[in-house]
Scaffold this motif. Structure first.
Motif, PDB file in Angstrom:
ATOM      1  N   SER A 146       0.990  -1.072  -0.260  1.00 53.89           N
ATOM      2  CA  SER A 146       0.072   0.112   0.134  1.00 53.89           C
ATOM      3  C   SER A 146       0.891   1.270   0.002  1.00 53.89           C
ATOM      4  O   SER A 146       1.561   1.288   0.819  1.00 53.89           O
ATOM      5  N   THR A 147       0.647   2.133  -0.955  1.00 58.94           N
ATOM      6  CA  THR A 147       1.629   3.401  -1.286  1.00 58.94           C
ATOM      7  C   THR A 147       0.972   4.491  -1.291  1.00 58.94           C
ATOM      8  O   THR A 147      -0.115   4.558  -2.160  1.00 58.94           O
ATOM      9  N   VAL A 148       1.336   5.720  -0.848  1.00 54.08           N
ATOM     10  CA  VAL A 148       0.898   7.040  -1.119  1.00 54.08           C
ATOM     11  C   VAL A 148       2.208   7.880  -1.514  1.00 54.08           C
ATOM     12  O   VAL A 148       3.111   8.047  -0.670  1.00 54.08           O
ATOM     13  N   ASN A 149       2.175   8.186  -2.748  1.00 55.53           N
ATOM     14  CA  ASN A 149       3.330   8.892  -3.550  1.00 55.53           C
ATOM     15  C   ASN A 149       2.729  10.184  -3.963  1.00 55.53           C
ATOM     16  O   ASN A 149       2.186  10.225  -4.979  1.00 55.53           O
ATOM     17  N   LEU A 150       3.053  11.361  -3.190  1.00 57.13           N
ATOM     18  CA  LEU A 150       2.436  12.747  -3.690  1.00 57.13           C
ATOM     19  C   LEU A 150       3.765  13.708  -3.884  1.00 57.13           C
ATOM     20  O   LEU A 150       3.900  14.792  -3.746  1.00 57.13           O
ATOM     21  N   ALA A 151       5.014  13.030  -4.037  1.00 59.12           N
ATOM     22  CA  ALA A 151       6.254  13.862  -4.161  1.00 59.12           C
ATOM     23  C   ALA A 151       6.266  14.763  -5.462  1.00 59.12           C
ATOM     24  O   ALA A 151       5.512  14.431  -6.242  1.00 59.12           O
ATOM     25  N   ARG A 152       7.194  15.827  -5.472  1.00 55.24           N
ATOM     26  CA  ARG A 152       7.096  16.919  -6.298  1.00 55.24           C
ATOM     27  C   ARG A 152       5.942  17.279  -6.764  1.00 55.24           C
ATOM     28  O   ARG A 152       5.352  17.522  -7.803  1.00 55.24           O
ATOM     29  N   ASN A 153       5.124  17.943  -5.698  1.00 53.86           N
ATOM     30  CA  ASN A 153       3.905  18.634  -6.130  1.00 53.86           C
ATOM     31  C   ASN A 153       4.131  20.234  -5.273  1.00 53.86           C
ATOM     32  O   ASN A 153       5.397  20.479  -4.897  1.00 53.86           O
ATOM     33  N   LYS A 154       3.126  20.904  -5.002  1.00 56.61           N
ATOM     34  CA  LYS A 154       3.185  21.848  -4.257  1.00 56.61           C
ATOM     35  C   LYS A 154       2.150  21.877  -2.901  1.00 56.61           C
ATOM     36  O   LYS A 154       1.605  22.905  -2.789  1.00 56.61           O
ATOM     37  N   LEU A 155       2.075  20.793  -2.446  1.00 56.50           N
ATOM     38  CA  LEU A 155       1.113  20.491  -1.280  1.00 56.50           C
ATOM     39  C   LEU A 155       1.871  21.433  -0.193  1.00 56.50           C
ATOM     40  O   LEU A 155       3.173  21.525  -0.195  1.00 56.50           O
ATOM     41  N   GLU A 156       1.151  21.658   0.744  1.00 57.93           N
ATOM     42  CA  GLU A 156       1.350  22.435   2.020  1.00 57.93           C
ATOM     43  C   GLU A 156       0.801  21.859   3.329  1.00 57.93           C
ATOM     44  O   GLU A 156       0.013  20.971   3.240  1.00 57.93           O
ATOM     45  N   GLY A 157       1.038  22.516   4.349  1.00 57.96           N
ATOM     46  CA  GLY A 157       0.295  21.996   5.471  1.00 57.96           C
ATOM     47  C   GLY A 157       1.055  21.111   6.423  1.00 57.96           C
ATOM     48  O   GLY A 157       2.390  20.802   6.087  1.00 57.96           O
ATOM     49  N   PRO A 158       0.479  20.706   7.338  1.00 54.30           N
ATOM     50  CA  PRO A 158       1.272  19.732   8.131  1.00 54.30           C
ATOM     51  C   PRO A 158       1.164  18.197   7.693  1.00 54.30           C
ATOM     52  O   PRO A 158       0.335  17.938   6.486  1.00 54.30           O
TER      53      PRO A 158
END
Length: 1028
Positions: A588-600
């Motif tokens: 099970s994988t969550v890959n959100l790398a190299r975006n402009k996401l912010e917050g905690p």
């Protein structure tokens, strides 16, 4: 007393033989005791009550009321697979346990009328085989397979002379996805392996097979997984088998049998139809005598070490010889004869070499043909399309070129077509849409061009379609995809553009795929809203597109989603504080790398094996809960704005963490001692933070560590001694800290080390000799330290640097379906360059900015595989070795700011790839060598500045006359005066010396006189060179 004994015997006999409601009481009681010793989690034995045992489930009686059949086979054995992490996991959602557990009561074997006994796929807790089983002399069928016995087979079954079928297997073949790996070459290559492995269910062995000699009625003998290694040491180990003349099936797979195929003994089995000796260590050829087994229809020698060829076996219907890499198969010769009965043929992972012959079509009965990784060349012959019965064709990992035959539409029975990783070119023919039976189509990793025929999506039975990694182009509307019946779609890494033209409708749609892979498909806008209706979606890969906006929260609530990759997009905003992924066959994988996401960073991650939030704008601290996820294997949070300490909660005692990357943040404090609990850790990167203190000794428990990066922090103290425990270490980067003292000798014992970076510290003393014995070392940087002494001479030990790279590989690790690569800063050509990917050709030797002295060893020329060498800013002296001209891969050479003397070696002009040269600020003299390519290097002379005795440099000598032209006349005149004085002093000394010995030369013989003048000639030559 005598009367009492008689009474007891009579009572026992009465108890045993008395019929109660159609069942003998003694047999019923024995079965009840048998039941009492077992646990029955699925209540399979719930019907075992009442007086008539003949009506119990799994029990049958004869007309006289005796129990003749006991069938307690597990109806639902656990279906498992080996996942990519080599874990045994359930392959279905049904995790109920139906196996009986416990030990077998000896009373079961008092039921001496039993003819059929099946206890397979239960769990008898590694107990021994019951010796009492020899009492069941009427047995014709016995199945104890995969029931967790542990014993040696000797005489337990010798009395069972009525047996027709015996299964003692203790291993089972299951799918193995861990065999599918990525070979990190350029271009990357998939290594699929056999994709099947054995799992043991107990352990049985047999020192010999003599116990078989009396079982003359056997028709079926299955001993999969029974260890026969000891038995097969005897040349005649199979002789007892030869006495089983009625044998129809012989299965001895995965038995550790070594040596030759016992053909001589097998020839006596005149009724043998199926012979399976797969997954052993057989080393012979397949005998030309096997055709004499005329009844043989199935032959399986998969997974051995066989060599030679395949003899003509016209009687065969199925032939399996895959995974025998030494076996050479000439398909032209093989199919020159007719294999009219052959329906199944698997020759994968053998050596074929040549092309697929047109004569293959002569085997008109063929329904299954698999020839993966056989080095097959050429194109697919159109004659293959004559195989009208062919259902499965798989030719993965070969060198097949050309186009897909238009005539493939003639394969009217084809269901499964896989041509992964070949060299296919041209268009995908639209005629493929005429194969209405097609269910699986995989043509990924080829060089196919043109558009994807839209009619493929309309094939009525097609459920799996992958065209990944080709050169296909054109637009693919989602509305067209939505109308298909596909379960798995992979369009990524082409030039296809997937367009979102679907209007959202809040209704349950028929399109319910399990896998959607649209990597690099030029998708724009937001995530399509109709994805929220995909209730069966397990894998969603949308990486490297131009998707934007916020990531919708409903995406994390999809009921089946297990793998989500949205990396390399333009997503903004925050992500939910709680993310829960579902279990599947994949990590099970969550890959959100190299975006402009912010917050905690999310505080609650449930059922997540891999999380990558790198290169975003996340803030705050690392939540302590992230270290409490029981099955997490990879945590990558690098390149954010995270601050605070590394939480102590990381690495619980039961963790399986393999990758931890917290680099390029603003973390402070020390390395927590709890990291020592991460015994599975392979990759640890804490570089470019503000960490302090020393490296804790507790890390010594991470003996599997292969990558350690602590660069750019404020660590201090001596070289961390804990590193000596990391014997698997390949990459070590301690640059940019406050370490001091000597570099320990044990660094030379880290034999797997490929990259060693200790730059920008305060290490002193000499370079350890052991460093020069690291055969795998490709890059070393010890620059900007306080090292002294000479450069070690034994360059021949640096094997990786002494040869050019024939094959390019990328340095990194592929775990849990995720690649984690090495990163490195290299100073070359006078500039620092950060490499986000490191390849095998990124080799070099940098010991600049130290206090090294002495000469450059002549053996440095052995380093003909390195592209850059930096010895600048030291106290090196002597001549530049001529052997440097042998460093044929050199692109950047910096020897500046030393004390080298003499001429620039002419051999440097042989370095055809040299693009950067810096010899400035030395004491070089003479002319600068010329060469058309060499002359293009720094025509302004900056590479040579600071060498006042070097001809042709801005501040050097003028080689065209006796005086140098210079704007600084005073400095020039002083130099001329000093030069003249130098010559005069030498000359006067020369005259004084020669006049003292001139007369002596006439007093000695001619040989001495000649030697003296030759010596004088050499001295004069050197003086003249210095003057020039």
């Amino acid at each position: 007393m005598w009367l009492k004994k008689v009474f007891l015997i009579f009572a026992t006999l009465f108890y045993r033989f008395s019929l109660v409601g159609g069942c003998y009481e003694g047999e019923r009681a024995a079965l009840m005791i048998f039941k009492s010793l077992l646990t029955d989690p699925s209540s399979r034995l719930s019907s075992w009550k009442g007086d008539n045992c003949c009506n119990w489930k799994g029990i049958k009686c004869s007309s006289s009321g005796h129990v003749v059949l006991v069938n307690l086979q597990n109806p639902h054995p656990n279906e498992v697979i080996i996942n990519v992490n080599k874990e045994i996991v359930p392959s279905s959602n049904n995790t109920s346990d139906f196996s009986l557990k416990g030990t077998i009561s000896p009373l079961l074997f008092t039921l001496d009328h039993i003819q059929h006994l099946d206890l397979s796929f239960n769990n008898f807790m590694l107990s021994k085989l019951p010796v009492e089983i020899s009492n069941l002399t009427k047995l014709t069928y016995l199945n104890l397979s995969n029931s967790m016995f542990q014993d040696s087979i000797t005489t337990q079954f010798s009395n069972l002379t009525s047996l027709r079928s015996l299964d003692l297997s203790c291993a089972n073949l299951v799918p193995d996805s861990s065999s599918i790996t990525v070979n990190l070459t350029l271009p990357p290559k998939l290594d699929s392996g056999s994709q099947l492995s054995f799992i043991s269910y107990g352990y049985l062995s047999s020192p010999n097979l003599r116990w078989l000699e009396g079982l003359r009625n056997l028709r079926y003998l299955v001993m999969t997984g029974v260890d026969l290694s000891k038995a097969s040491e005897s040349f005649h180990w199979a002789k007892p088998v030869s006495s089983l003349s009625n044998l129809i099936l012989l299965q001895l797979s995965n038995c550790n049998i070594s040596g030759r195929i016992p053909t001589g003994h097998l020839l006596n089995l005149s009724s043998l139809s199926i012979l399976d000796m797969s997954s052993n260590i057989l080393t012979s050829t397949i005998s030309d005598m096997l055709p004499n087994l005329t009844t043989l229809s199935v032959l399986d020698f998969t997974g051995n070490d066989l060599d030679g060829h395949i003899p003509y076996l016209p009687q065969l219907e199925q032939l399996y010889v895959s995974s025998n890499p030494a076996m050479t198969i000439d398909l032209v010769s093989m199919f020159s004869a007719s294999w009219s009965k052959l329906t199944f043929l698997d020759i994968s992972f053998t050596h074929v070499g040549g092309t697929l012959p047109p004569s293959l079509s002569n085997s008109t009965s063929l329904t299954f043909f698999r020839a993966d990784e056989c080095s097959i060349q050429g194109s697919i012959p159109s004659s293959v399309t004559k195989l009208k019965k062919l259902r499965t064709l798989t030719l993965n990992d070969n060198n097949i070129t050309g186009q897909l035959p238009v005539s493939m539409s003639s394969l009217i029975s084809l269901r499964y077509l896989s041509l992964i990783q070949n060299g296919l070119r041209g268009y995908i023919p639209a005629s493929i849409c005429q194969i209405l039976s097609l269910e699986y189509l995989n043509i990924e990793w080829n060089e196919l061009t043109g558009s994807l025929p839209s009619c493929i999506l309309q094939l009525p039975k097609l459920s799996y379609l992958s065209v990944l990694n080709n050169n296909l182009n054109g637009n693919m509307p989602l509305s067209l995809i939505q109308k298909s019946k596909l379960d798995m779609i992979s369009f990524g890494i082409n030039r296809l553009s997937v367009e979102n033209d679907v209007q959202y409708q809040p209704i349950l749609q028929t399109f319910q795929p399990a896998i959607l892979e649209f990597t690099s498909c030029n998708m724009r806008g937001e995530i399509p809203e109709f994805f929220s209706n995909l209730m069966s979606l397990v894998v969603l890969l949308l990486a490297n597109n131009s998707l934007s906006g916020a990531i919708p929260y409903w995406l994390f609530n999809l009921p089946s989603l297990s793998v989500l990759d949205l990396s390399l997009n333009n997503f903004e905003g925050v992500i939910p504080p709680s993310i829960q992924m579902k279990s599947s066959l994949f990590p099970s994988t969550v890959n959100l790398a190299r975006n402009k996401l912010e917050g905690p960073i999310p505080t609650q991650l449930e059922n997540v094996n891999v999380i990558d939030l790198s290169l975003n704008n996340f803030v705050g601290s690392i939540p302590s809960q992230i270290g409490e996820i029981p099955a997490i294997r990879s945590i990558t949070l690098s390149g954010n704005k995270i601050h605070g300490p590394i939480p102590e909660s990381l690495c619980q005692s039961t963790n399986v963490l393999q990758v931890l990357d917290l680099s390029n943040n603003s973390l402070s404090g020390t390395i927590p001692h709890s990291l020592g609990n991460c015994k599975s850790l392979i990759y640890l990167s804490l570089g470019q933070n503000m960490l302090t203190g020393s490296v804790p000794e507790e890390l010594e428990r991470i003996t599997s560590l292969r990558y350690l990066d602590l660069n750019g922090n404020e660590f201090e103290g001596s070289f961390p001694t804990v590193i000596e425990k990391f014997q698997e270490l390949e990459i070590l980067n301690l640059a940019g800290n406050r370490f001091k003292g000597r570099i320990p000798k044990f660094i030379g014992d880290l034999h797997h080390l490929r990259i060693l970076v200790l730059a920008s510290n305060s290490f002193n003393e000499s370079i350890p000799e052991g460093v020069m014995k690291l055969e795998n070392l490709q890059f070393i940087s010890l620059s900007r330290n306080k090292l002294s002494g000479t450069i070690p001479e034994n360059f021949e030990g640096l094997k990786k640097m002494t040869k050019t790279q024939n094959q390019t590989t990328i340095l990194g690790y592929y775990y849990s379906l995720k690649f984690t690569g090495a990163q490195l800063e290299i100073v070359t050509k006078g500039q620092a360059r950060f490499h986000v990917s490191v390849y095998s050709y990124n080799t070099g030797f940098d010991v600049s900015s130290n206090a090294l002295s002495g000469k450059i060893p002549e053996k440095i020329g052995l380093l003909n595989g390195i592209p850059f060498l930096n010895l600048s800013h030291n106290n090196l002296t002597g001549l530049i070795p001529q052997t440097m001209g042998e460093m044929i891969s050199l692109q950047s050479l910096d020897l500046s700011y030393n004390h080298f003397t003499g001429e620039i070696p002419v051999t440097l002009t042989l370095l055809n790839f040299l693009a950067y040269l810096n010899l400035s600020y030395n004491n070089l003299s003479g002319r600068i060598p010329t060469n058309p390519q060499f002359d293009t290097l720094y025509q302004d002379g900056t590479a040579y500045i600071g060498n006042k005795y070097l001809c042709g440099t801005p501040d050097g000598m003028n080689c065209s006359n006796n005086y140098r032209s210079s704007t600084n006349e005073t400095k020039e005149n002083r130099y001329v005066q000093e030069n003249v004085l130098f010559v005069l002093v030498i000359f006067s000394g020369f005259v004084t010396g020669i006049s003292g010995v001139f007369l002596l030369l006439y007093l000695i013989d001619d040989n001495w006189r000649n030697r003296y003048w030759r010596a004088v000639d050499k001295i004069v030559s050197k003086i003249v060179n210095c003057k020039l």
